[in-house]
Scaffold this motif. Structure first.
Motif, short mmCIF file in Angstrom:
data_model
loop_
_atom_site.label_atom_id
_atom_site.label_comp_id
_atom_site.label_asym_id
_atom_site.label_seq_id
_atom_site.Cartn_x
_atom_site.Cartn_y
_atom_site.Cartn_z
N ILE A 46 0.84 -1.20 0.00
CA ILE A 46 0.00 0.00 0.00
C ILE A 46 0.87 1.25 0.00
O ILE A 46 0.63 2.19 -0.76
CB ILE A 46 -0.95 0.00 1.21
N CYS A 103 -4.34 -2.22 -4.31
CA CYS A 103 -5.50 -3.07 -4.05
C CYS A 103 -5.10 -4.43 -3.49
O CYS A 103 -5.75 -4.96 -2.60
CB CYS A 103 -6.31 -3.22 -5.32
N ILE A 113 -4.23 -3.99 0.20
CA ILE A 113 -5.43 -3.90 1.04
C ILE A 113 -6.02 -5.30 1.24
O ILE A 113 -6.39 -5.69 2.36
CB ILE A 113 -6.46 -2.94 0.42
N ALA A 114 -6.11 -6.07 0.15
CA ALA A 114 -6.68 -7.42 0.24
C ALA A 114 -5.84 -8.32 1.14
O ALA A 114 -6.37 -9.04 1.98
CB ALA A 114 -6.81 -8.02 -1.16
N TYR A 172 -6.38 -7.35 4.88
CA TYR A 172 -7.64 -7.81 5.47
C TYR A 172 -7.76 -9.33 5.49
O TYR A 172 -8.35 -9.88 6.42
CB TYR A 172 -8.83 -7.15 4.79
N ALA A 229 -14.94 -6.90 2.78
CA ALA A 229 -13.65 -6.22 2.69
C ALA A 229 -12.91 -6.65 1.43
O ALA A 229 -12.37 -5.81 0.70
CB ALA A 229 -12.80 -6.50 3.92
N LEU A 230 -12.90 -7.93 1.15
CA LEU A 230 -12.21 -8.41 -0.04
C LEU A 230 -12.93 -7.98 -1.32
O LEU A 230 -12.29 -7.64 -2.31
CB LEU A 230 -12.05 -9.93 0.01
N THR A 277 -12.32 -4.20 -2.21
CA THR A 277 -11.01 -3.80 -2.73
C THR A 277 -11.04 -3.63 -4.25
O THR A 277 -10.13 -3.06 -4.83
CB THR A 277 -9.91 -4.81 -2.36
N ALA A 283 -9.60 4.57 -2.44
CA ALA A 283 -9.04 3.59 -1.49
C ALA A 283 -9.33 4.01 -0.05
O ALA A 283 -9.69 3.18 0.78
CB ALA A 283 -7.55 3.43 -1.70
N THR A 331 -12.94 3.38 0.65
CA THR A 331 -13.11 1.93 0.77
C THR A 331 -12.66 1.44 2.14
O THR A 331 -13.35 0.66 2.80
CB THR A 331 -12.32 1.20 -0.33
N LEU A 332 -11.51 1.91 2.60
CA LEU A 332 -11.01 1.52 3.92
C LEU A 332 -11.95 1.99 5.03
O LEU A 332 -12.17 1.28 6.01
CB LEU A 332 -9.60 2.05 4.14
#
Length: 113
Positions: A18, A42, A45-46, A49, A73-74, A77, A96, A99-100
């Motif tokens: 990230i 992305c 992030i995946a 999580y 969550a997945l 992303t 992003a 999304t978070l």
């Protein structure tokens, strides 16, 4: 042992991926994010999580509670991925961040249920 010995490494990989994408976006916010940076953002992030879900399960959290936030969550992303195809890097970072925020909100709401 597995939880505190090995699972922090994928967390660090996710955060590092990230941060690499963020560094690229900060230097060129008005340009499209390079594909490798978009995947890094992305994917990071995946991975972050997914590893958090593994830690939660390993620590004995109920599977249903973990899946309640991990699956969205997945799936979420993908939003920054779509943004990276169409928008400049600054907007991708905003996507992003939103999304978070949504993922964190889902986690909190799922924890209270």
């Amino acid at each position: 042992r597995d939880t505190v010995g090995f699972l922090p490494f994928p967390l660090i990989v996710g955060v590092t991926a990230i941060s690499g994408a963020l560094a690229t976006a900060v230097h060129h916010p008005d340009e499209l994010l390079p594909p490798a940076s978009a995947v890094s953002l992305c994917g990071g992030i995946a991975v972050f999580y997914l590893t958090n879900a593994a830690v939660s399960l390993r620590l004995g959290r109920p599977r249903g509670l973990v899946l309640r936030w991990a699956i969205p969550a997945l799936l979420l992303t993908g939003i920054p991925v779509l943004a990276a195809v169409m928008l400049s890097a600054g907007w991708v970072i905003l996507a992003a961040a939103v999304t978070l925020g949504v993922i964190a909100l889902l986690g909190e709401l799922g924890h209270r249920a």
